[in-house]
Design an enzyme around this catalytic site. Structure first.
Site, PDB file in Angstrom:
ATOM      1  N   ASP A  45       0.927  -1.165   0.031  1.00  0.00           N
ATOM      2  CA  ASP A  45      -0.087  -0.119  -0.119  1.00  0.00           C
ATOM      3  C   ASP A  45       0.787   1.287   0.175  1.00  0.00           C
ATOM      4  O   ASP A  45       1.907   1.403   1.038  1.00  0.00           O
ATOM      5  CB  ASP A  45      -0.781   0.081   1.482  1.00  0.00           C
ATOM      6  CG  ASP A  45      -2.015   0.769   1.044  1.00  0.00           C
ATOM      7  OD1 ASP A  45      -2.024   1.790   0.171  1.00  0.00           O
ATOM      8  OD2 ASP A  45      -2.886   0.631   1.802  1.00  0.00           O
ATOM      9  N   ASP A  67      -2.955   2.468  -5.972  1.00  0.00           N
ATOM     10  CA  ASP A  67      -2.011   2.610  -5.082  1.00  0.00           C
ATOM     11  C   ASP A  67      -1.570   1.224  -4.124  1.00  0.00           C
ATOM     12  O   ASP A  67      -1.099   1.369  -2.936  1.00  0.00           O
ATOM     13  CB  ASP A  67      -1.822   3.903  -4.116  1.00  0.00           C
ATOM     14  CG  ASP A  67      -3.331   3.840  -3.331  1.00  0.00           C
ATOM     15  OD1 ASP A  67      -4.182   2.897  -3.393  1.00  0.00           O
ATOM     16  OD2 ASP A  67      -3.340   4.555  -2.400  1.00  0.00           O
ATOM     17  N   GLU A  68      -2.421   0.304  -4.514  1.00  0.00           N
ATOM     18  CA  GLU A  68      -2.373  -0.979  -3.747  1.00  0.00           C
ATOM     19  C   GLU A  68      -2.067  -2.067  -4.562  1.00  0.00           C
ATOM     20  O   GLU A  68      -2.918  -2.184  -5.803  1.00  0.00           O
ATOM     21  CB  GLU A  68      -3.550  -1.218  -3.197  1.00  0.00           C
ATOM     22  CG  GLU A  68      -3.759  -0.469  -1.741  1.00  0.00           C
ATOM     23  CD  GLU A  68      -5.188  -0.896  -1.254  1.00  0.00           C
ATOM     24  OE1 GLU A  68      -5.167  -1.551  -0.513  1.00  0.00           O
ATOM     25  OE2 GLU A  68      -6.092  -0.126  -1.477  1.00  0.00           O
TER      26      GLU A  68
END
Lengths: 84, 427
Positions: free
Chosen positions: B39, B134-135
């Site tokens: 993350d 973003d993960e």
């Protein structure tokens, strides 16, 4: 702190190295500026038209964003970070 | 649980005297599978700070840069100390932290950086699944020996993201994707946290129930209403109580609270098109109450949805309109379309009808969303052309193809409908 929109043409000297374009110096408003560091690089698309962007720190300018529109082969300084 | 975090030098991966329990036997036989969740920390804000060193050490919010309009989409950890968070209105964010730097959202920049990071992660495992911009989640069971254990892989990934992209990230490692994701959430910012299967329930126990993925505000309130405030209490709650209150979801939540997750996360290519939907939503800085203006906004949304549906070579049947008022009340209205379609004219017509049904007079709208669901592959779908209008439909298809080609070549803004309430879709 804010960003001031410029979108003004610049003359650029770059170094082509291992598939990378490294901005070195540019002439803006008749003044030469040396690129101290390249902080980031990204690409945007407008249709098929590619535009390369660099976030740089340059002497006498500070943090700013420059771009190369490869369709028009036009270098521009797009934004300048200001303390206002 | 192993904690890998050096506050004094946050971007140096610590080598691990403290990690003995994990590194002694990195190929633990009791963990059948190992997952790693990455993350990025305050991703949009971190990218902006990376690009402009003058932002370092300042509270930074991405979004809400146009005066008091819009919402914050990301805030760095300094800004979060003042209470700024994603989804907060610009007015509220400026009230809480007037000296924060509010920046314009640069979606294309973040998408580009994200794509580069995801490409770099692919070398660590053949099963790398980007979950959002973003993960990402990786199954690393088969790669443990190659890299020398899960922690080594986590360290390498953090190191790579920092050295190549100058961006901080947090890594969570666990026996399933749920525990790995929870470990990443708990390890933020800039951490590396390992939670083994046997300790997951213990680690989760003191956490409030809303920390669990999938438990939202309404469920949290309902759980609190029956005296369950922590995940430990949820893990021990009687099945009968949970089942009577939440149906089949009750026991599922109980399993989650124990860190048990047998769910399968499908790859994009495994997903059947039937369940998928394609949609867009827009938050308006200046709330709108004028129905004509809202209709014009829906035209733009319908165009975007239809274009994406066509690009995916699909057609859809269920149209959903979402309206959020300024008091954050959100309503959704759904309609099954008479024909399965990818035509924006159809979407506009039915979206306007839904708007007329759903809109409460004089209330100001803050957000509009439109999505087309129950999608099917266009090729596979046996299109039943109405014989009376088939020529008209074919002409429409040709028109849309021509417009799509124009936009592909010259960009989305090259051509748009005349709006302002004067345009009427064909009936």
């Amino acid at each position: 702190m804010s960003y001031e929109r410029m979108d003004e043409p610049i003359e650029m000297i770059v170094h082509f190295a291992s598939k990378k374009v490294i901005p070195l110096r540019f002439l803006w408003r008749n003044l030469p500026h040396k690129v101290q560091t390249v902080r980031g690089r990204w690409v945007t698309l407008e249709g098929r038209q590619k535009c390369y962007h660099w976030a740089i720190v340059a002497d006498g300018v500070g943090s700013c964003e420059i771009s190369l529109d490869i369709e028009q082969m036009l270098w521009q300084i797009n934004t300048v970070s200001t303390e206002s | 649980m192993s904690w890998h975090h050096d506050k004094h030098n946050p971007h140096t991966i610590i080598s691990p005297a403290t990690l003995e329990n994990v590194t002694k036997n990195p190929f633990r036989s009791d963990i059948e599978r190992t997952f790693l969740h990455i993350d990025m920390d305050a991703f949009f804000a971190s990218v902006e700070i990376r690009d402009n060193p003058a932002l370092e050490g300042r509270p930074v919010a991405v979004g809400g840069s146009h005066g008091n309009r819009g919402v914050v989409t990301a805030a760095n950890y300094i800004a979060r100390k003042y209470g700024l968070k994603a989804g907060m209105t610009a007015v509220e964010a400026r009230r809480r932290c007037p000296h924060a730097v509010f920046l314009r959202v640069r979606g294309e920049k973040y998408t580009y950086v994200s794509a580069q990071i995801m490409a770099a992660l692919e070398r660590f495992s053949p099963d790398m699944r980007p979950l959002s911009v973003d993960e990402a989640s990786l199954e690393i069971t088969g790669c443990l020996k190659l890299y020398g254990g899960a922690v080594r892989i986590g360290e390498e990934i953090k190191q790579l993201i920092w050295s190549k992209f100058r961006l901080p990230s947090t890594v969570g490692i666990g026996p399933n994707r749920l525990v790995a994701k929870m470990a990443a959430n708990l390890g933020k910012p800039d951490g590396l946290l390992v939670i083994h299967s046997e300790e997951a329930a213990e680690v989760f126990a003191p956490l409030p129930v809303d920390k669990m993925i999938g438990i939202g505000k309404a469920t949290t309130n309902a759980l609190n209403g029956i005296g369950i405030t922590t995940l430990g209490q949820l893990a021990k709650a009687p099945d009968r109580l949970l089942k009577s209150r939440f149906g089949i979801l009750g026991p599922v939540m109980k399993k989650l609270a124990r860190g048990e997750w047998s769910g399968r996360m499908r790859k994009d290519e495994d997903r059947g098109p039937i369940e998928r939907s394609i949609g867009h939503q827009r938050t308006y800085g200046e709330p709108i109450s004028d129905p004509a203006a809202l209709k014009a906004k829906l035209v733009a949304l319908a165009e975007m949805v239809a274009r994406r549906v066509r690009r995916a070579r699909m057609v859809g049947r269920v149209l959903t309109l979402t309206i959020r008022y300024t008091d954050f009340t959100t309503i959704s209205h759904q309609s099954v379309l008479p024909v399965i379609t990818d035509d924006e004219d159809e979407l506009i017509l039915h979206a306007w009808r839904l708007l007329n049904e759903a809109l409460e007079e004089k209330r100001k709208v803050r957000l509009l969303g439109l999505s087309l669901g129950r999608l099917k592959s266009k090729e596979k779908h046996d299109r039943q052309l109405d014989i009376f209008f088939s020529n008209l439909k074919l002409k429409h298809e040709e028109l849309h193809n021509a417009l799509d080609n124009l936009r592909d070549r010259f960009g989305e803004r090259v051509i748009a409908r005349a709006m302002g309430g004067r345009w009427e879709p064909r009936k």
